[in-house]
Scaffold this active site. Sequence first.
Site, PDB file in Angstrom:
ATOM      1  N   HIS A  72       0.844  -1.197   0.000  1.00 55.33           N
ATOM      2  CA  HIS A  72       0.000   0.000   0.000  1.00 55.33           C
ATOM      3  C   HIS A  72       0.877   1.244   0.000  1.00 55.33           C
ATOM      4  CE1 HIS A  72      -4.196  -1.572   1.203  1.00 55.33           C
ATOM      5  NE2 HIS A  72      -3.543  -2.488   0.530  1.00 55.33           N
ATOM      6  N   TYR A 201      -9.261   5.922   7.183  1.00 55.57           N
ATOM      7  CA  TYR A 201      -9.417   6.236   8.609  1.00 55.57           C
ATOM      8  C   TYR A 201     -10.392   7.412   8.710  1.00 55.57           C
ATOM      9  CZ  TYR A 201      -5.199   3.463   9.720  1.00 55.57           C
ATOM     10  OH  TYR A 201      -4.274   2.458   9.883  1.00 55.57           O
ATOM     11  N   PRO A 293      -4.755   0.631  18.730  1.00 58.61           N
ATOM     12  CA  PRO A 293      -4.444   0.120  17.386  1.00 58.61           C
ATOM     13  C   PRO A 293      -4.453   1.158  16.273  1.00 58.61           C
ATOM     14  CG  PRO A 293      -6.649  -0.554  18.061  1.00 58.61           C
ATOM     15  CD  PRO A 293      -6.021   0.097  19.244  1.00 58.61           C
ATOM     16  N   LYS A 297       0.531  -0.113  15.033  1.00 59.36           N
ATOM     17  CA  LYS A 297       1.918  -0.267  15.493  1.00 59.36           C
ATOM     18  C   LYS A 297       2.170  -1.495  16.378  1.00 59.36           C
ATOM     19  CE  LYS A 297       3.792   3.063  13.413  1.00 59.36           C
ATOM     20  NZ  LYS A 297       3.651   2.417  12.116  1.00 59.36           N
ATOM     21  N   TYR A 385       3.852   6.416  10.179  1.00 60.20           N
ATOM     22  CA  TYR A 385       2.983   5.320   9.750  1.00 60.20           C
ATOM     23  C   TYR A 385       3.797   4.214   9.067  1.00 60.20           C
ATOM     24  CZ  TYR A 385      -1.273   2.996   8.201  1.00 60.20           C
ATOM     25  OH  TYR A 385      -2.281   2.068   8.021  1.00 60.20           O
TER      26      TYR A 385
HETATM   27  P1  FAD Z   1       0.420 -11.904  21.725  1.00 62.27           P
HETATM   28  O1  FAD Z   1      -0.008 -11.943  20.307  1.00 62.27           O
HETATM   29  O2  FAD Z   1      -0.578 -11.509  22.750  1.00 62.27           O
HETATM   30  O3  FAD Z   1       0.985 -13.354  22.073  1.00 62.27           O
HETATM   31  C1  FAD Z   1       1.252 -13.748  23.408  1.00 62.27           C
HETATM   32  C2  FAD Z   1       1.119 -15.249  23.506  1.00 62.27           C
HETATM   33  O4  FAD Z   1       1.452 -15.658  24.832  1.00 62.27           O
HETATM   34  C3  FAD Z   1      -0.308 -15.725  23.264  1.00 62.27           C
HETATM   35  O5  FAD Z   1      -0.317 -16.784  22.332  1.00 62.27           O
HETATM   36  C4  FAD Z   1      -0.797 -16.162  24.635  1.00 62.27           C
HETATM   37  O6  FAD Z   1      -1.737 -17.223  24.572  1.00 62.27           O
HETATM   38  C5  FAD Z   1       0.512 -16.599  25.276  1.00 62.27           C
HETATM   39  N1  FAD Z   1       0.486 -16.579  26.751  1.00 62.27           N
HETATM   40  C6  FAD Z   1      -0.120 -15.672  27.553  1.00 62.27           C
HETATM   41  N2  FAD Z   1       0.075 -15.994  28.837  1.00 62.27           N
HETATM   42  C7  FAD Z   1       0.823 -17.102  28.843  1.00 62.27           C
HETATM   43  C8  FAD Z   1       1.337 -17.918  29.889  1.00 62.27           C
HETATM   44  N3  FAD Z   1       1.119 -17.624  31.168  1.00 62.27           N
HETATM   45  N4  FAD Z   1       2.067 -18.985  29.549  1.00 62.27           N
HETATM   46  C9  FAD Z   1       2.302 -19.292  28.253  1.00 62.27           C
HETATM   47  N5  FAD Z   1       1.820 -18.572  27.225  1.00 62.27           N
HETATM   48  C10 FAD Z   1       1.098 -17.494  27.524  1.00 62.27           C
HETATM   49  N6  FAD Z   1      -2.443  -4.461  16.553  1.00 62.27           N
HETATM   50  C11 FAD Z   1      -2.549  -3.793  15.425  1.00 62.27           C
HETATM   51  O7  FAD Z   1      -1.554  -3.257  14.962  1.00 62.27           O
HETATM   52  N7  FAD Z   1      -3.761  -3.734  14.784  1.00 62.27           N
HETATM   53  C12 FAD Z   1      -4.890  -4.361  15.264  1.00 62.27           C
HETATM   54  O8  FAD Z   1      -5.955  -4.323  14.680  1.00 62.27           O
HETATM   55  C13 FAD Z   1      -4.803  -5.045  16.454  1.00 62.27           C
HETATM   56  N8  FAD Z   1      -5.888  -5.665  16.996  1.00 62.27           N
HETATM   57  C14 FAD Z   1      -5.752  -6.303  18.181  1.00 62.27           C
HETATM   58  C15 FAD Z   1      -6.848  -6.906  18.781  1.00 62.27           C
HETATM   59  C16 FAD Z   1      -6.734  -7.556  20.014  1.00 62.27           C
HETATM   60  C17 FAD Z   1      -7.952  -8.200  20.657  1.00 62.27           C
HETATM   61  C18 FAD Z   1      -5.480  -7.597  20.674  1.00 62.27           C
HETATM   62  C19 FAD Z   1      -5.343  -8.285  22.019  1.00 62.27           C
HETATM   63  C20 FAD Z   1      -4.390  -6.996  20.062  1.00 62.27           C
HETATM   64  C21 FAD Z   1      -4.505  -6.341  18.835  1.00 62.27           C
HETATM   65  N9  FAD Z   1      -3.408  -5.733  18.209  1.00 62.27           N
HETATM   66  C22 FAD Z   1      -3.534  -5.072  17.067  1.00 62.27           C
HETATM   67  C23 FAD Z   1      -2.101  -5.770  18.777  1.00 62.27           C
HETATM   68  C24 FAD Z   1      -1.250  -6.863  18.145  1.00 62.27           C
HETATM   69  O9  FAD Z   1      -2.049  -7.940  17.772  1.00 62.27           O
HETATM   70  C25 FAD Z   1      -0.242  -7.232  19.198  1.00 62.27           C
HETATM   71  O10 FAD Z   1       0.600  -6.124  19.383  1.00 62.27           O
HETATM   72  C26 FAD Z   1       0.569  -8.487  18.858  1.00 62.27           C
HETATM   73  O11 FAD Z   1      -0.254  -9.617  18.898  1.00 62.27           O
HETATM   74  C27 FAD Z   1       1.701  -8.633  19.851  1.00 62.27           C
HETATM   75  O12 FAD Z   1       2.288  -9.887  19.715  1.00 62.27           O
HETATM   76  P2  FAD Z   1       2.903 -10.633  20.970  1.00 62.27           P
HETATM   77  O13 FAD Z   1       3.478 -11.880  20.410  1.00 62.27           O
HETATM   78  O14 FAD Z   1       3.753  -9.703  21.737  1.00 62.27           O
HETATM   79  O15 FAD Z   1       1.664 -10.936  21.930  1.00 62.27           O
HETATM   80  C1  DHB Z   2      -5.889  -2.782  10.914  1.00 65.14           C
HETATM   81  C2  DHB Z   2      -5.753  -2.501  12.219  1.00 65.14           C
HETATM   82  C3  DHB Z   2      -5.261  -1.282  12.596  1.00 65.14           C
HETATM   83  O1  DHB Z   2      -5.105  -0.987  13.863  1.00 65.14           O
HETATM   84  C4  DHB Z   2      -4.908  -0.338  11.690  1.00 65.14           C
HETATM   85  O2  DHB Z   2      -4.467   0.885  12.090  1.00 65.14           O
HETATM   86  C5  DHB Z   2      -5.026  -0.627  10.366  1.00 65.14           C
HETATM   87  C6  DHB Z   2      -5.506  -1.862   9.980  1.00 65.14           C
HETATM   88  C7  DHB Z   2      -6.438  -4.089  10.510  1.00 65.14           C
HETATM   89  O3  DHB Z   2      -6.755  -4.905  11.382  1.00 65.14           O
HETATM   90  O4  DHB Z   2      -6.597  -4.310   9.311  1.00 65.14           O
END
Ligand code: FAD
Ligand code: DHB
Length: 390
Positions: A72, A201, A293, A297, A385
């Site tokens: 994009h 947005y 979100p 980032k 961004y």
């Molecule tokens: P996570 O993806 O949370 O992974 C952590 C892992 O650790 C999970 O699999 C969990 O099950 C595991 N875990 C937890 N506790 C334990 C334990 N005690 N023992 C063993 N394992 C454990 N970011 C965006 O940029 N855009 C979005 O639209 C967006 N939507 C989101 C929606 C939701 C509901 C959430 C929660 C986050 C969203 N995010 C979004 C943020 C983005 O998804 C996260 O920043 C990203 O997933 C971070 O990755 P991570 O591996 O650090 O954590």
């Molecule tokens: C999406 C999520 C975001 O937070 C964003 O800024 C742009 C796209 C997505 O889930 O597609």
Amino acid sequence: MRTQVAIIGAGPAGLLLGQLLLRAGIDTAVIERKSRDYVLARIRAGVLEQGTTDLLDAAGVGGRMHREGQIHEGISLAFAGRLHRIDLRSLTNGKTVRVYGQTEITRDLADARDAAGGMTVYEAGEVTIADFGSATPKVRYIKNGAAQELTCDVIAGCDGHHGVCRASVPPSAVQLFERVYPFGWLGVLVDQPPADHELVYANSARGFALCSMRSAARSRYYVQVPTDEHVANWPDDRFYDELRRRLPAQIAAAVTPGPSIEKSIAPLRSFVAEPMRFGRLFLAGDAAHIVPPTGAKGLNLAASDVRYLAQALIEFFGERSEAGLNAYSTRALARIWKAERFSWWMTSLLHQMPEASPFEQKMQLAELDYLCQSQAAATVLAENYVGLPV
Ligand code: FAD
Ligand code: DHB
């Protein structure tokens, strides 16, 4: 059991770290409390910075992302009935972002780990960590009813916001910074073509809306809702009706409704834990920080933490040098705070704050108008961004 790096959590941070270390010949074990299917079914982020895609390439898992992900070159801002495109590419000397779902990244990483024979324990119960003040930290968990103990050199806490790693640090050793927003995002995933070829947005008097996508055939839409809202109150018809009311006419008309294949509400929060290192325990990704979100980032920050941590661990095991590990927290936090600032600013610019006065609403609209007129202002948005340097 023994390993060099015990990674807690099989989200994108944990799996990506595991893959980078595996390729460097470092032994790892990933301990995850949920099942593989559960982890792979979570619908989350969708927009990747160039630095994140470079790191996925370095981990050897970029193939499908290059084939199926979309480049994009811009995004649009909608407000007061207007639609204004921010040309990311021309404002940032050619930088772009890639749309490729977190779900797909997690699948690519999990498949690559399995193929390489990396150890992953899914459905690990009662995970605890101990002795990270010593050179031989321990991870304990229950698998199939039996207690297990893993001894390692280093623990990587990649277990998300509600994980066990940050919670195991004495409260006096960690400083927490937090802002909770009084709203969340209601998201819908649907197998219909996106309303526009790029993300839109929208700031509207009815609240924020976002038109995003996963592919040319799959759309992801979000609307701002109060924190205490329930998915059950939002049948698909109501969702699309509300979404369209928040968009300029030409975008609203292009929304193709369809049965939702996922619908959920995510609360919005800004959160940072400092430092990110406690002896032989290192936090990465959501375990250490959360962004709202709006700036897309969250996943990208998890990836930049992992880049720094993988480099430091490769140096530690290869050269027995602790320099990288000693610098990790400061280095990662310098980037994190800038992404926190951008995400907070984008959130403030685009959402309706329940307590906002008419004056503050005018300030939002003036700032959006300024972004449309000033190349300097648009460049600030664009360079954040596409991702600040790693
Ligand atoms: P996570 O993806 O949370 O992974 C952590 C892992 O650790 C999970 O699999 C969990 O099950 C595991 N875990 C937890 N506790 C334990 C334990 N005690 N023992 C063993 N394992 C454990 N970011 C965006 O940029 N855009 C979005 O639209 C967006 N939507 C989101 C929606 C939701 C509901 C959430 C929660 C986050 C969203 N995010 C979004 C943020 C983005 O998804 C996260 O920043 C990203 O997933 C971070 O990755 P991570 O591996 O650090 O954590
Ligand atoms: C999406 C999520 C975001 O937070 C964003 O800024 C742009 C796209 C997505 O889930 O597609």
